[in-house]
Design a protein around this motif. Sequence first.
Motif, PDB file in Angstrom:
ATOM      1  N   GLY A 146       0.838  -1.186   0.000  1.00 39.74           N
ATOM      2  CA  GLY A 146       0.000   0.000   0.000  1.00 39.74           C
ATOM      3  C   GLY A 146       0.874   1.238   0.000  1.00 39.74           C
ATOM      4  O   GLY A 146       2.105   1.150   0.012  1.00 39.74           O
TER       5      GLY A 146
ATOM      6  N   SER B 167      -1.098  -4.461  -5.387  1.00 40.94           N
ATOM      7  CA  SER B 167      -2.321  -5.260  -5.525  1.00 40.94           C
ATOM      8  C   SER B 167      -3.482  -4.495  -6.157  1.00 40.94           C
ATOM      9  O   SER B 167      -4.601  -5.003  -6.189  1.00 40.94           O
ATOM     10  CB  SER B 167      -2.753  -5.781  -4.148  1.00 40.94           C
ATOM     11  OG  SER B 167      -3.043  -4.704  -3.283  1.00 40.94           O
ATOM     12  N   GLU B 168      -3.233  -3.298  -6.685  1.00 37.08           N
ATOM     13  CA  GLU B 168      -4.310  -2.531  -7.325  1.00 37.08           C
ATOM     14  C   GLU B 168      -4.549  -3.072  -8.736  1.00 37.08           C
ATOM     15  O   GLU B 168      -4.228  -2.433  -9.744  1.00 37.08           O
ATOM     16  CB  GLU B 168      -3.956  -1.041  -7.346  1.00 37.08           C
ATOM     17  CG  GLU B 168      -3.967  -0.421  -5.953  1.00 37.08           C
ATOM     18  CD  GLU B 168      -3.385   0.980  -5.919  1.00 37.08           C
ATOM     19  OE1 GLU B 168      -2.628   1.337  -6.848  1.00 37.08           O
ATOM     20  OE2 GLU B 168      -3.671   1.710  -4.961  1.00 37.08           O
TER      21      GLU B 168
ATOM     22  N   THR C  72      -1.720  -9.980  -1.344  1.00 34.59           N
ATOM     23  CA  THR C  72      -1.189  -9.447  -2.594  1.00 34.59           C
ATOM     24  C   THR C  72      -0.921 -10.580  -3.584  1.00 34.59           C
ATOM     25  O   THR C  72      -1.275 -10.500  -4.764  1.00 34.59           O
ATOM     26  CB  THR C  72       0.096  -8.641  -2.343  1.00 34.59           C
ATOM     27  OG1 THR C  72      -0.211  -7.524  -1.502  1.00 34.59           O
ATOM     28  CG2 THR C  72       0.693  -8.138  -3.653  1.00 34.59           C
TER      29      THR C  72
ATOM     30  N   ASP D 225      -0.198  -0.464 -16.905  1.00 34.43           N
ATOM     31  CA  ASP D 225       0.557  -0.007 -15.732  1.00 34.43           C
ATOM     32  C   ASP D 225       2.015   0.268 -16.075  1.00 34.43           C
ATOM     33  O   ASP D 225       2.653  -0.496 -16.795  1.00 34.43           O
ATOM     34  CB  ASP D 225       0.488  -1.073 -14.626  1.00 34.43           C
ATOM     35  CG  ASP D 225       1.383  -0.733 -13.445  1.00 34.43           C
ATOM     36  OD1 ASP D 225       1.148   0.313 -12.819  1.00 34.43           O
ATOM     37  OD2 ASP D 225       2.336  -1.497 -13.186  1.00 34.43           O
TER      38      ASP D 225
ATOM     39  N   SER E 228       0.084   0.643  -4.324  1.00 35.06           N
ATOM     40  CA  SER E 228       0.007  -0.763  -3.961  1.00 35.06           C
ATOM     41  C   SER E 228       0.174  -1.666  -5.177  1.00 35.06           C
ATOM     42  O   SER E 228      -0.414  -1.422  -6.232  1.00 35.06           O
ATOM     43  CB  SER E 228      -1.346  -1.061  -3.301  1.00 35.06           C
ATOM     44  OG  SER E 228      -1.536  -2.452  -3.148  1.00 35.06           O
TER      45      SER E 228
ATOM     46  N   ASN F 278      -7.106  -3.362 -10.362  1.00 30.25           N
ATOM     47  CA  ASN F 278      -8.037  -2.558 -11.164  1.00 30.25           C
ATOM     48  C   ASN F 278      -7.311  -1.542 -12.029  1.00 30.25           C
ATOM     49  O   ASN F 278      -7.868  -1.029 -13.009  1.00 30.25           O
ATOM     50  CB  ASN F 278      -9.031  -1.838 -10.245  1.00 30.25           C
ATOM     51  CG  ASN F 278      -8.351  -0.980  -9.195  1.00 30.25           C
ATOM     52  OD1 ASN F 278      -7.481  -1.469  -8.468  1.00 30.25           O
ATOM     53  ND2 ASN F 278      -8.724   0.273  -9.100  1.00 30.25           N
TER      54      ASN F 278
END
Length: 488
Positions: A12, A139-140, A179, A147, A137, A142
């Motif tokens: 995060g 783990s995003e 994650t 990216d 993060s 979405n």
Amino acid sequence: MTARAIMFQGTGSNVGKSLVVAGLARALAHRGIRVAPFKPQNMSNNAAVTADGGEIGRAQALQARAARLPLSVHMNPVLLKPQSETGAQVIVQGRIWGQAGARQFQSVKRELLGFVLDSFARLKAEADIVLVEGAGSASEINLRANDIANMGFARAANVPVVLVGDIDRGGVIASLVGTKAVLEADDAKMIDGFIVNKMRGDPSLFADGMREIASRTGWAPLGLVPFLPEAARLPAEDALDLAERLDARKPEAKVKIAVPLLPRIANFDDFDPLAAEGGVDLILVKPGEPLPGDAKLIVLPGSKATIADLHAFIANGWDIDLRAHLRRGGHVLGICGGFQMLGRRIADPYGIEGPACEVAGLGLLEVETVLTGDKTLREVQGVSVPDSVPFRGYEMHVGRTTGAEMTSPVLRLGDGRVDGARSGDGRVMGTYVHGLFGDDRQRAAFIRKLGGEASGVSHEQAVEDALDRLAAHLERHLDIDGILKRAR
């Protein structure tokens, strides 16, 4: 030989990635390794002027300092500077590239990957190892499409990843294991190890936790890092970090200085040196709170959205507090955007900050500002007027300010130019120069004018000492050799 690289991503925001990279950069520099920091994409209104005439995030400036390198735009090729809740100015390789809303930026990212990989290649050509910092993060998922900040970059550049979790905020086992659970398999394969950061108390109490994370993820445990209070001496990149630091009040201090926390406050590390002074009670005033009536100096800080922040200043009633402060004999200093707010008028005819408009300023200085597309980025030095105290600092602003009180400047620059404006009684001042309080001579002079006494401690040396302590701390608590072995 091409440099190796390793990337530090987080579970995060604010888990300590920036300081881990800074501390490792200093530790590796101590070992005689040529190390360079790199962050593909950053979001911050706290920026630094580079040696090659651009700007990068403040965290990368600190990391470059830790690595004992001059600042380069290639250390942070994409910098987002928020101007609203959903939009930001986009800086690419140090220069203004355009503006984008949050949703629009998701499609823009694919256009920026080439710049990111170009900057990364340039750094690799000049270093033994590049320490890469992710953003937000890992783990995003979405935001995974296109990216360039986390796994998208790691995959494109084939850089192994170490994942950093923050035990201080709780739930670190779930955040690390989770994650891996949400990442697609090929992304998860990029992670070679993990670090648990900001441990308070007895580290042995989390030994089972480290083993559990390793067992559930298959990642190597590379360190459990205890919380380091001295890290607070290093420049913050997030205004929330600064607010947390200033919760420690100094009621016995002779000098109280107040800074209103504007929504788009920029370059707020201007105030770190004041916060470190034992004789100064520095207060960051949050929205909804009044400016303190017993402050000797109120500083209007830099802003990434001057007109919007001026509206916020007035909406909080701070304009009324400021005039009452002046009636009591107080002093006011405006820095950059804060300087612009103090004038009679601010015009944005080209829509630099939003829709084209013109607004009334606070009217405390006889000046007015027109925002223009050209951005001034340069390091400066000179002396203050009228006391001739030397200073070093930097300019980072858009806009041109003119008016009658510009004939009473605050600073005289080394190239003969003058900067800023002073009111007739000298109690209201504005300047475009950031970093004045970081200069020990200027900080001491300001504090003396307000009736206090400076500590005499060198701010620059304090930062160097903090970096050295951080490096030694990571040498003790991280498997640095194991991290180096995983770089490729």
